[in-house]
Each structure stands twice: as structure tokens, then as C-alpha cells.
Design a protein around this motif. Structure first.
Motif, PDB file in Angstrom:
ATOM      1  N   ARG A  18     -42.092 -54.306  -3.977  1.00 56.95           N
ATOM      2  CA  ARG A  18     -42.585 -55.193  -2.919  1.00 56.95           C
ATOM      3  C   ARG A  18     -44.111 -55.263  -2.865  1.00 56.95           C
ATOM      4  NH1 ARG A  18     -38.568 -53.501   2.034  1.00 56.95           N
ATOM      5  NH2 ARG A  18     -38.882 -51.453   1.145  1.00 56.95           N
TER       6      ARG A  18
ATOM      7  N   LEU B 257     -31.353 -44.658  -0.927  1.00 59.13           N
ATOM      8  CA  LEU B 257     -32.085 -43.678  -0.119  1.00 59.13           C
ATOM      9  C   LEU B 257     -31.242 -42.417   0.134  1.00 59.13           C
ATOM     10  CD1 LEU B 257     -34.629 -43.113   1.516  1.00 59.13           C
ATOM     11  CD2 LEU B 257     -33.609 -44.368   3.425  1.00 59.13           C
TER      12      LEU B 257
ATOM     13  N   LEU C  38     -40.199 -41.428   5.208  1.00 59.42           N
ATOM     14  CA  LEU C  38     -40.380 -42.523   4.252  1.00 59.42           C
ATOM     15  C   LEU C  38     -41.852 -42.929   4.352  1.00 59.42           C
ATOM     16  CD1 LEU C  38     -37.189 -44.649   5.060  1.00 59.42           C
ATOM     17  CD2 LEU C  38     -37.393 -42.505   3.802  1.00 59.42           C
TER      18      LEU C  38
ATOM     19  N   ASP D 284     -43.627 -46.060   5.939  1.00 54.32           N
ATOM     20  CA  ASP D 284     -43.857 -46.156   7.376  1.00 54.32           C
ATOM     21  C   ASP D 284     -44.954 -45.165   7.739  1.00 54.32           C
ATOM     22  OD1 ASP D 284     -41.910 -48.097   7.848  1.00 54.32           O
ATOM     23  OD2 ASP D 284     -40.335 -46.617   8.103  1.00 54.32           O
TER      24      ASP D 284
ATOM     25  N   TYR E 182     -33.473 -53.608   8.867  1.00 58.84           N
ATOM     26  CA  TYR E 182     -33.486 -52.186   9.239  1.00 58.84           C
ATOM     27  C   TYR E 182     -32.087 -51.611   9.370  1.00 58.84           C
ATOM     28  CZ  TYR E 182     -38.279 -53.291  10.643  1.00 58.84           C
ATOM     29  OH  TYR E 182     -39.582 -53.689  10.655  1.00 58.84           O
ATOM     30  N   GLY E 183     -32.042 -50.277   9.559  1.00 54.75           N
ATOM     31  CA  GLY E 183     -30.853 -49.649  10.107  1.00 54.75           C
ATOM     32  C   GLY E 183     -30.933 -49.827  11.612  1.00 54.75           C
TER      33      GLY E 183
ATOM     34  N   GLU F 131     -26.438 -50.193   8.727  1.00 50.45           N
ATOM     35  CA  GLU F 131     -27.576 -50.468   7.853  1.00 50.45           C
ATOM     36  C   GLU F 131     -27.658 -51.967   7.557  1.00 50.45           C
ATOM     37  OE1 GLU F 131     -30.016 -48.652   6.960  1.00 50.45           O
ATOM     38  OE2 GLU F 131     -30.928 -49.790   5.345  1.00 50.45           O
ATOM     39  N   LYS F 132     -28.816 -52.534   7.804  1.00 54.01           N
ATOM     40  CA  LYS F 132     -29.103 -53.944   7.532  1.00 54.01           C
ATOM     41  C   LYS F 132     -27.955 -54.868   7.966  1.00 54.01           C
ATOM     42  CE  LYS F 132     -32.746 -52.946   4.426  1.00 54.01           C
ATOM     43  NZ  LYS F 132     -32.651 -51.569   3.989  1.00 54.01           N
TER      44      LYS F 132
ATOM     45  N   ILE G 168     -34.192 -48.263  13.121  1.00 57.35           N
ATOM     46  CA  ILE G 168     -34.604 -46.967  12.564  1.00 57.35           C
ATOM     47  C   ILE G 168     -35.946 -47.130  11.869  1.00 57.35           C
ATOM     48  CG2 ILE G 168     -34.026 -45.192  10.863  1.00 57.35           C
ATOM     49  CD1 ILE G 168     -31.061 -46.001  11.165  1.00 57.35           C
TER      50      ILE G 168
ATOM     51  N   GLY H 150     -38.861 -44.893   9.551  1.00 58.57           N
ATOM     52  CA  GLY H 150     -38.595 -43.909   8.492  1.00 58.57           C
ATOM     53  C   GLY H 150     -38.895 -42.455   8.791  1.00 58.57           C
TER      54      GLY H 150
ATOM     55  N   TYR I 242     -36.707 -38.878  10.110  1.00 59.82           N
ATOM     56  CA  TYR I 242     -35.405 -38.318  10.459  1.00 59.82           C
ATOM     57  C   TYR I 242     -35.510 -36.794  10.535  1.00 59.82           C
ATOM     58  CZ  TYR I 242     -34.030 -42.695   7.991  1.00 59.82           C
ATOM     59  OH  TYR I 242     -33.915 -43.990   7.541  1.00 59.82           O
TER      60      TYR I 242
ATOM     61  N   GLN J 148     -26.462 -45.170   1.386  1.00 55.14           N
ATOM     62  CA  GLN J 148     -27.419 -45.284   2.490  1.00 55.14           C
ATOM     63  C   GLN J 148     -27.400 -44.048   3.392  1.00 55.14           C
ATOM     64  OE1 GLN J 148     -29.574 -47.634   2.682  1.00 55.14           O
ATOM     65  NE2 GLN J 148     -28.753 -49.261   1.398  1.00 55.14           N
TER      66      GLN J 148
ATOM     67  N   THR K 228     -28.233 -44.174   6.440  1.00 57.15           N
ATOM     68  CA  THR K 228     -27.695 -44.666   7.713  1.00 57.15           C
ATOM     69  C   THR K 228     -26.180 -44.488   7.764  1.00 57.15           C
ATOM     70  OG1 THR K 228     -29.473 -46.282   7.726  1.00 57.15           O
ATOM     71  CG2 THR K 228     -27.658 -46.698   9.238  1.00 57.15           C
TER      72      THR K 228
ATOM     73  N   ARG L 159     -45.980 -47.651  14.619  1.00 60.21           N
ATOM     74  CA  ARG L 159     -45.566 -47.540  13.222  1.00 60.21           C
ATOM     75  C   ARG L 159     -46.156 -48.715  12.456  1.00 60.21           C
ATOM     76  NH1 ARG L 159     -41.781 -51.528  10.798  1.00 60.21           N
ATOM     77  NH2 ARG L 159     -40.957 -50.554   8.932  1.00 60.21           N
TER      78      ARG L 159
END
Ligand code: G1P
Length: 295
Positions: free
Chosen positions: A16, A110, A131, A134, A172-173, A192-193, A205, A207, A209, A231, A233, A254
């Protein structure tokens, strides 16, 4: 609650933000005057975490090198009296007592990346996941806020949450659950998504946890889900069935450095935190770019 290890999934190709990542690890791209990875590591160190397990792909070893000492460079800078530079290169090596790298040979998602760190984390310690796309500007640090919330509610795990507009939920999740207080929910549902109209709430969510090692068992039982990948999630949905999983609406901001516009915006915001860089940016925005050889 003692959280010793930070797991950082960092094996991605960074598609990306191409072409920046054509020959540079995404986690080492500069954001203001530090590599992106510096921010996630500092946040963890400031939260009391003492070990880092980096999950990387071949060619991304430079991420781990950033957190080691470079004695030659230290000597060189010290001899020349470059104390500011010496402090800057020494800082990341002081964040953690140990840094380990684990290779994720295949890009299976992930959840799979986190599972690669299973032996590095061990069987009986609650751990954190960050992650580094973020970047969290939070005080206290986001992970610290989450650990504090776990302690307060006797939770087995936590996820950082933020409300997003309905049109963005698919990125996102998304989670839902029961409110515990204005900042905390007990999570029972995670998607998730989600497809349009299928999001269980507007809580997304971010990034960060916290989880105990039961999460690894959940990941092992998780089939590929959204975008054909394993995932976190989905594994957390299993986790939440028998463990107490909370969501924390952290205090702070964030920044999403994971795509090109987000990356540029993150650069701008973090550079503006430093008065010297801020002044340069203000001058340019007010007066335009100075011309060389003006008549
Ligand atoms: C990942 C997670 C997602 C989370 C997001 C936050 O998605 O899978 O649940 O909301 O990070 O940045 P990715 O950005 O890797 O697609």
C-alpha cells in the motif's frame, strides 16, 4: 498483570506504500525523524514491556538491527562529541532486554503471523501485539491503558477500539458487546472486514491487542476468513467465548501510516509535534517554497 513480550507482525510486503517499500521494509520508513517501528517499540517500552518478538520475512532483518547496539558508530560519535546523535542511536537498543526475530515463510495472514511467535511468547504469559502501521499518540501509552483496563476488570485480553463512520467499517475488524464503563466494553462479537450492512457496531479494532496464550490455540483452530487469510479477529471470536475480552476506547489519537495518504498525514502530524520542524512547515505553508536565484 505482567505483560513481558510484544509481538510485532512485520512480514508484510507494504504494497500500500509502493514504491517506498520496493527496497525498504515498511517498518523502517521514516516518520518525522524516526523509523516507523521506533514509535510502536517506544510505546511498548514505556508501557513496561521488556521483550520484543518480531515476525519478519526474508530481507526485513534491518528492523531487528535498529534495536541492537552499533559499537563502532557509538565510538565514532562519542569521539567527535556528537552527543545528540549518540543518544538518538543508542535509545532503541535500550527499549528491550531482548529482541528476537522469527521468520514467517508464507503470507497466510495476521493470525498466522501472530502464531509464528508462539514459542517466543511461551505458555503462561499474557502478551501484547502491535501493528506498527497504527501509530498511537496516547498518554499514558495505549498499551499501558489497555493493561490497566485488564487489571481493573480482571480481563484475559483487550483490544484498542475507536468509533468509525459506517462507510469505513469494511476496512477494519468490528466488535460489539456490553458496556462496562464509558471507555470499556466486554466484547462478545467480532467480525473482520464486514460487508456493507453487516457490521455489528461502529467500534473498530485498532492495531493493539493484549491476550493470554490461549489465543494461540484459538488461532490454530481458525480457518482462513476475510481475504482468504487466517485472521486474529476470527481467533479472538473463539477466545471471547470462554475468556474475558474487553475493548478499550483509549485516550489519544491513532494515526494510520499503512497507506500512502495516511503515511503522509502521519508524517505531517508527528513532525508538527517538534517545534523546530513545525516552524519550517508553517513557514513553507505561509510563504510558499523559497525560490533560488530570485531576480
Ligand atoms: C488489521 C486487522 C483489523 C484491524 C486493522 C487495524 O487489518 O485485521 O481487524 O481493524 O488491522 O489497523 P489490516 O489493516 O491489516 O487490513
Amino acid at each position: 498483570m505482567k505483560v513481558t513480550t510484544l509481538v510485532v507482525p512485520a512480514a508484510g510486503l507494504g504494497t500500500r506504500v509502493l514504491p517506498l517499500t520496493k527496497n525498504l521494509a515498511k517498518e523502517m520508513l521514516p516518520i518525522a525523524d524516526r523509523p516507523a517501528m521506533h514509535y510502536a517499540a517506544k510505546e511498548a517500552a514505556d508501557s513496561g514491556i521488556t521483550r520484543m518478538a518480531l515476525v519478519i520475512a526474508r530481507g526485513k532483518e534491518s528492523i531487528a538491527h535498529y534495536f541492537t547496539r552499533d559499537l563502532n558508530l557509538e565510538r565514532e560519535l562519542s569521539t567527535k562529541g556528537k552527543t545528540k546523535e549518540l543518544a538518538a542511536i543508542s535509545e532503541p537498543a535500550k527499549f528491550f532486554d531482548s529482541v528476537v526475530s522469527i521468520y514467517q515463510d508464507e503470507q497466510k495472514g495476521l493470525g498466522h503471523a501472530v502464531l509464528c511467535a508462539k514459542s517466543a511468547v511461551g505458555n503462561d504469559e499474557t502478551f501484547a501485539i502491535s501493528l506498527p502501521d497504527d501509530v498511537m499518540m496516547c498518554e499514558p501509552p495505549c498499551l499501558r491503558q489497555m493493561i490497566n483496563a485488564c487489571e481493573k476488570y480482571g480481563a484475559d485480553g483487550a483490544i484498542a477500539l475507536v468509533s468509525v463512520p459506517p462507510g469505513e467499517a469494511h476496512r477494519y475488524g468490528i466488535v460489539a458487546g456490553r458496556e462496562l464503563d464509558g471507555r470499556t466494553i466486554q466484547i462478545d462479537t467480532l467480525v473482520e472486514k464486514p460487508k456493507p450492512g453487516e457490521a455489528p457496531s461502529n467500534l473498530a479494532i485498532m492495531g493493539r491487542y493484549i491476550a493470554n496464550p490461549y489465543l494461540f490455540e484459538c488461532i490454530e483452530k481458525t480457518a482462513p476468513g476475510a481475504v482468504g487469510e487466517i485472521q486474529v479477529t476470527d481467533a479472538l471470536q473463539q477466545f471471547a467465548k470462554t475468556k474475558k475480552l474487553i475493548g478499550v476506547r483509549y485516550e489519544g489519537t491513532r494515526l494510520d501510516a499503512g497507506d500512502m495518504t495516511g503515511y503522509i498525514k502521519t508524517q505531517f502530524i508527528l513532525a508538527a509535534q517538534n517545534p523546530v520542524y513545525r516552524k519550517i512547515m508553517e513557514d513553507i505553508l505561509t510563504n510558499g517554497v523559497p525560490r533560488d536565484n530570485a531576480a
